[in-house]
Design an enzyme around this catalytic site. Structure first.
Site, PDB file in Angstrom:
ATOM      1  N   GLU A 179       0.915  -1.070   0.107  1.00 32.58           N
ATOM      2  CA  GLU A 179       0.032   0.047   0.122  1.00 32.58           C
ATOM      3  C   GLU A 179       0.966   1.225  -0.150  1.00 32.58           C
ATOM      4  OE1 GLU A 179      -2.070  -0.402   3.666  1.00 32.58           O
ATOM      5  OE2 GLU A 179      -0.570   0.386   4.888  1.00 32.58           O
ATOM      6  N   HIS A 199       0.394   5.690   0.999  1.00 35.51           N
ATOM      7  CA  HIS A 199      -0.326   6.874   1.636  1.00 35.51           C
ATOM      8  C   HIS A 199       0.440   7.884   2.083  1.00 35.51           C
ATOM      9  CE1 HIS A 199       1.318   4.819   5.098  1.00 35.51           C
ATOM     10  NE2 HIS A 199       0.970   3.636   4.741  1.00 35.51           N
ATOM     11  N   HIS A 215       5.694   6.254   7.978  1.00 30.36           N
ATOM     12  CA  HIS A 215       5.825   5.236   9.082  1.00 30.36           C
ATOM     13  C   HIS A 215       7.095   5.493   9.514  1.00 30.36           C
ATOM     14  CE1 HIS A 215       2.418   3.027   8.446  1.00 30.36           C
ATOM     15  NE2 HIS A 215       2.567   2.468   7.083  1.00 30.36           N
ATOM     16  N   HIS A 254       4.828   0.075  -0.101  1.00 32.07           N
ATOM     17  CA  HIS A 254       5.685  -0.666   0.939  1.00 32.07           C
ATOM     18  C   HIS A 254       5.015  -1.690   1.465  1.00 32.07           C
ATOM     19  CE1 HIS A 254       3.180   2.443   3.337  1.00 32.07           C
ATOM     20  NE2 HIS A 254       3.246   1.359   4.220  1.00 32.07           N
ATOM     21  N   CYS A 310       5.263   0.729  15.520  1.00 26.37           N
ATOM     22  CA  CYS A 310       5.091   1.572  14.283  1.00 26.37           C
ATOM     23  C   CYS A 310       4.411   3.089  14.767  1.00 26.37           C
ATOM     24  CB  CYS A 310       4.236   1.069  13.460  1.00 26.37           C
ATOM     25  SG  CYS A 310       3.958   1.798  11.972  1.00 26.37           S
TER      26      CYS A 310
END
Lengths: 157, 157
Positions: A79, A81, A85, A119, A135
């Site tokens: 995915e 975005h 992260h 990723h 995370c």
């Protein structure tokens, strides 16, 4: 003042915007912190659990701290975005891929996924233990979008 | 694509807003990440080092991830500030105090210090190893203020 003294108030609750300690009970569980299925298994990902550590119990900082585990053979959705992260490996060994890069990572390795880079996190089939990592993400963030391929990342371009 | 393949570009630099891995080389050091004296030793604190992991090398998230170590006999300034601390213990054992609470903490324990709570981190004189922890803070934050005593915290009030 020692916490064992009679005059000390009861230990703080997990919920609320006050100072607190979440006790690690060993094996990557924390007192009072529920294990959550990250989301129902689909073809696009497998074998992931999540524990929300800080950010969703009244804490006021601008980020959320979560602990994820991927079982052997498991993987996250491929995915991308806008939000970033920040990952710190805590348990086992696994793989992270962004764009054309694949890294084998273990305890203490720090991973940064920049905005819009496709990723995926994976734990190999033959791994002897879960792949676990902290995370950290912005408290306000966009929803992930699944992608069909890793495509180009900021490094490859 | 495997990173060992000829077609893979050079590993990403530590600086810049692109995906990257900071390699843990063991013993809580990371490739290319300098050890910083937290600040010059004074009467109010002793024996602390800092490593800036994420947030100051071009990463765009709303928080900074740092790794601190306190040597045996060391302690942080007794201080308070508006911004929060999110702490995850990685090495050794130490003490954290906020208000009237003292906690002995070790690997995996998660500590939240809420706004304006006076607090201090300490490693006992007889500790056999450093007390090391990740500390995550908002990228935009106020300066700490030293305080004379632990006073009241949100729990005690």
């Amino acid at each position: 003042m020692d916490p064992s003294a009679d005059s000390v108030p009861a230990p703080p609750a997990l919920d609320g915007n006050h100072s607190k300690v979440l006790r690690h009970t060993g094996e990557f569980e924390w007192e009072g912190v529920p294990l959550e299925d990250y989301k129902s298994t689909t073809e696009s990902w497998r074998g992931i659990t999540r524990r929300e550590l800080l950010g969703k119990r009244g804490e006021s900082h601008d980020f959320h701290v979560r602990y994820f585990e991927i079982e052997p053979g498991g993987f996250s959705t491929l995915e991308k975005h806008q939000h970033e992260h920040a990952v710190i490996v805590q348990r086992g060994q696994g793989e992270v891929q962004f764009g054309c890069y694949v890294y084998r990572v273990g305890f203490g390795d720090v991973i940064y996924v920049s905005p819009e880079d496709p990723h995926q996190f994976r734990n190999p089939d033959d791994a002897g233990e879960p792949f676990g990592f902290l995370c950290i993400v912005n408290a306000t963030r966009d929803r992930p979008q699944a992608v069909d391929g890793l495509g180009a990342c900021h490094i490859c371009e």
